[in-house]
Motif scaffolding. Structure first.
Motif, short mmCIF file in Angstrom:
data_model
loop_
_atom_site.label_atom_id
_atom_site.label_comp_id
_atom_site.label_asym_id
_atom_site.label_seq_id
_atom_site.Cartn_x
_atom_site.Cartn_y
_atom_site.Cartn_z
N TYR A 173 0.78 -1.26 0.02
CA TYR A 173 -0.11 -0.03 -0.16
C TYR A 173 0.95 1.38 -0.13
O TYR A 173 2.05 1.19 0.43
CB TYR A 173 -0.94 -0.05 1.29
CG TYR A 173 -0.23 0.02 2.51
CD1 TYR A 173 0.17 1.36 3.19
CD2 TYR A 173 0.46 -1.20 3.25
CE1 TYR A 173 0.72 1.30 4.45
CE2 TYR A 173 0.96 -1.15 4.36
CZ TYR A 173 1.45 0.17 4.69
OH TYR A 173 1.99 0.31 6.09
N ASN A 175 1.26 4.80 1.56
CA ASN A 175 0.96 6.02 2.72
C ASN A 175 1.37 7.33 2.45
O ASN A 175 1.38 7.98 3.69
CB ASN A 175 1.34 5.35 3.89
CG ASN A 175 2.57 5.32 4.21
OD1 ASN A 175 3.33 5.71 3.34
ND2 ASN A 175 3.12 4.79 5.55
N TYR A 184 7.15 0.17 -1.42
CA TYR A 184 5.61 -0.15 -0.84
C TYR A 184 5.44 -1.28 -0.21
O TYR A 184 4.37 -1.72 0.59
CB TYR A 184 4.53 0.58 -1.68
CG TYR A 184 4.40 -0.30 -3.00
CD1 TYR A 184 3.75 -1.18 -3.20
CD2 TYR A 184 5.18 0.39 -4.01
CE1 TYR A 184 3.90 -2.00 -4.45
CE2 TYR A 184 5.22 0.05 -5.25
CZ TYR A 184 4.51 -1.48 -5.45
OH TYR A 184 4.43 -1.91 -6.65
N MET A 297 -6.73 2.99 -1.68
CA MET A 297 -5.41 3.03 -0.96
C MET A 297 -5.70 3.20 0.45
O MET A 297 -5.85 4.15 1.08
CB MET A 297 -4.58 3.97 -1.44
CG MET A 297 -3.10 3.70 -1.26
SD MET A 297 -2.60 2.17 -2.27
CE MET A 297 -2.95 2.82 -3.96
N ALA A 299 -4.31 3.05 3.69
CA ALA A 299 -2.95 2.77 4.71
C ALA A 299 -3.33 2.54 6.10
O ALA A 299 -2.73 2.16 6.96
CB ALA A 299 -2.09 4.21 4.55
N ARG A 303 -3.50 -1.72 3.49
CA ARG A 303 -3.81 -2.62 2.36
C ARG A 303 -3.91 -1.85 0.99
O ARG A 303 -4.43 -0.48 1.25
CB ARG A 303 -4.75 -3.53 2.65
CG ARG A 303 -6.11 -3.19 2.99
CD ARG A 303 -7.09 -4.32 3.53
NE ARG A 303 -7.08 -5.07 2.53
CZ ARG A 303 -7.64 -6.42 2.92
NH1 ARG A 303 -7.94 -6.68 3.89
NH2 ARG A 303 -7.66 -7.45 1.78
N CYS A 304 -4.24 -2.39 -0.03
CA CYS A 304 -4.69 -1.60 -1.36
C CYS A 304 -5.60 -2.72 -2.05
O CYS A 304 -5.51 -3.50 -1.90
CB CYS A 304 -3.49 -1.31 -2.15
SG CYS A 304 -4.20 -0.40 -3.68
#
Length: 594
Positions: A173, A175, A184, A297, A299, A303-304
């Protein structure tokens, strides 16, 4: 939980490699010495947490999976320097704990695990800054860089089939922190996370514990029926007023009428699945600010909700299945005798690669195949074929073919039988039972041919001639009888489509294809709904829940249950209505009508 304790191999052995990129690393504040430098041994306490599996199409929030879906048999920790160069690894697992009942909702983190890593031979120039965690992939070896390791292809499915453990890796993800977003897919490690002696009670000082979030490489799919779709006492679902052609008349035509038929669901499975997966979820920098990805997205939950799969941006080369391989149960559970789930690699793509004229191509996306049989009211499967868009009972269609060709070019081949009403021998012209359907090797079309098996054995055939006003039967050899029927078929040239079927429902077998939707919904251009990136796709660590809401039409016929099914864009007569949810496993809900 299995305890693994294969400790870190010395950093001193790789200090030379690390020194090239870590020369600028200094104590974090003033002249404070980095932990472990004095005696060359530092300790890192980590807590593994699952970035829970998610559901989409409509966002169903988070939901815990079953216990076996987050069991850990092997944990590997790969360390990299500030430039992403590999500097060492550890393998330790001291157990974990569940976070909530399985199936409960609302928890982003499914389980936690505590681990203490020992780093030996540490120096100021060999301190790692990034950590990539890999679970249940004991044979995995890192590449020389963090980026290459994250992009390593992983066939997690083989690991699961062999060991029943899911491969997991550090969650990906953005941030908006430059140091994190640089890599990431890894956990940023600060010098303050290290200690010069084991920290035995992390509950006293959680700041000393490095939080690591992991997610499964697999996506999870489940199929259930909604409250409005209920079977009768025989487990059948009625479809009203289906037009099916009846017995042929003497002129070679067919009678057509509406009748109620019934559907019996069998098993289901996945089609159009990606053949492999990246070890780490891959993201696009442009998604940070572009909708809908920016909103995906998360954060806060580490997770994404989207990813670049191994086929992203390509005309995908996917794996398909056959009817006989469908093995998951509708409304099933995790019970091996009633198994209700299926798992696959993530499969995402841009809109133009999965659609044509704004219609999704089910062969280009991961789809659910619902296996079923069309039956009568007693549950007996109906052998049907579709010819020129019209449904026939298969024996009625084959009789229809014989009548048409015989009317055009009469043939002379009969069998005998004893009429029970008067106990006299009578004769019947060869009918459709002496024909069969085959799949043409070149065109792949279903075509009518003479069934030679029907001529095997001790059967008697006759020709009928008229002598002095009486019909006289003369014995005919098997070869001559077969030739008479074959010659009649060959002589018919009026309409060669007579011998070709659109599809066949052998033993009533059919399937419904449901392309799995993700969370984007659809765009609007004028008054038209359009497919956009994220409308369809499956993403790792998401749980796609397909709910069957309505059943009104027949599916696509299956001629041979062992043939690989590559679903095609269905016509309206095959329309299936369903709802999809994706889950902690993140849940995606999708409703469909069949």
């Amino acid at each position: 939980m299995k305890k693994i304790s294969s400790y870190f191999w010395g950093f001193a052995a790789i200090a030379m490699m690390a020194a090239c990129s870590n020369e600028e690393l200094v104590p974090e504040a003033g002249d404070v010495t980095l932990p472990g430098i004095a005696n060359g041994e530092a300790y890192l306490t980590v807590r593994l947490q699952d970035a829970s599996a998610l559901t989409r199409a409509t966002d169903g929030g988070y939901k815990n999976g079953v216990a076996s879906e987050h069991e850990v048999n092997d944990a590997q920790f790969f360390f990299f320097d500030k430039d992403g160069v590999f500097v060492g690894k550890a393998s330790v697992w001291n157990g974990g704990e569940d976070n909530g009942e399985h199936g409960s909702t609302g928890n982003n983190v499914e389980f936690k695990g505590n681990t203490v890593l020992v780093l030996r031979g540490v120096t100021e120039t060999s301190y790692p800054e990034y950590l990539l965690t890999v679970l249940n992939a004991g044979d995995f070896q890192p590449e020389t860089t963090l980026k290459a390791t994250s992009e390593a292809l992983r066939q997690w499915d083989n690991t699961y089939k062999d060991t029943k453990y899911f491969v997991m890796s550090t969650s990906s993800y953005f941030n908006n922190n430059e140091e994190h977003d640089k890599f990431y897919y890894a956990t940023k490690v600060a010098p303050s996370n290290f200690q010069d002696e084991p920290y035995k009670d992390d509950s006293m000082n959680p700041d000393k514990v490095l939080q690591i979030y992991v997610e499964r490489l697999a996506a999870k799919v489940q199929v259930t029926t909604g409250p409005d779709l209920q079977p009768n006492e025989k487990g059948l679902y009625k479809i009203k007023n289906v037009s099916i052609a009846g017995d042929p008349n003497n002129e070679g035509g067919q009678n057509e009428g509406d009748m109620d038929v019934y559907v019996k669901f069998s098993n289901w499975g996945l089609s159009g699945t990606a053949k492999d997966s990246y070890l780490s979820k891959q993201l696009n920098d442009g998604w940070k600010t572009k909708d809908p990805f920016a909103n995906w997205m998360n954060a806060t939950d580490f997770r994404c909700f989207w990813a670049k799969s191994t086929v992203y941006g390509t005309d995908p080369d996917l794996s398909y299945t056959s009817y006989s391989e469908l093995s998951s149960t509708i409304n099933g559970t995790y019970n091996p005798k009633n198994y209700g789930y299926a798992y696959c690699n993530e499969n995402t793509n841009v809109a133009e690669n999965i659609s044509d004229n704004n219609v999704v191509d089910p062969a280009k996306v991961t789809s659910v195949l619902i296996g079923a049989q069309v039956c009568n009211a007693e549950g007996t499967p109906l052998d049907l074929v579709r010819h020129n868009g019209l449904l026939f009972k298969k024996d009625a269609y084959l009789n229809y073919v014989v009548n048409v060709v015989n009317n055009a070019n009469p043939f002379n081949a009969y069998t005998s039988y004893v009429d029970e009403t008067d106990n006299e021998t009578k004769y019947k012209k060869l009918d459709g039972s002496y024909l069969k359907l085959v799949r043409d090797a070149d065109s792949k079309a279903l075509t009518v041919v003479v069934d030679e098996q029907q001529f095997a054995g001790e059967k008697e055939f006759y020709s009928i001639t008229e002598v002095d006003g009486k019909k006289v039967a003369t014995e005919l050899s098997t070869e001559d009888a077969k030739k008479a029927l074959q010659d009649c078929l060959d002589a018919y040239t009026t309409d060669e489509t007579l011998f070709v079927c659109d599809e066949a429902f052998t033993n009533g077998m059919m399937y419904y294809a449901i392309p799995i939707e993700h969370l984007a919904g659809f765009g609007i251009e004028g008054n038209t709904k359009v497919i956009i990136e994220g409308s369809y796709g499956v993403v790792r660590n998401h749980w796609y829940q397909i709910v069957l809401d309505k059943l009104e039409k027949l599916g696509t016929g299956v001629f041979d249950k062992t043939e690989v099914i590559i679903p095609t864009t269905p016509e309206q007569k095959y329309y299936l209505a369903a709802t999809i949810n994706i889950l902690s496993w993140k849940i995606v809900n999708q409703s469909v009508e069949l």
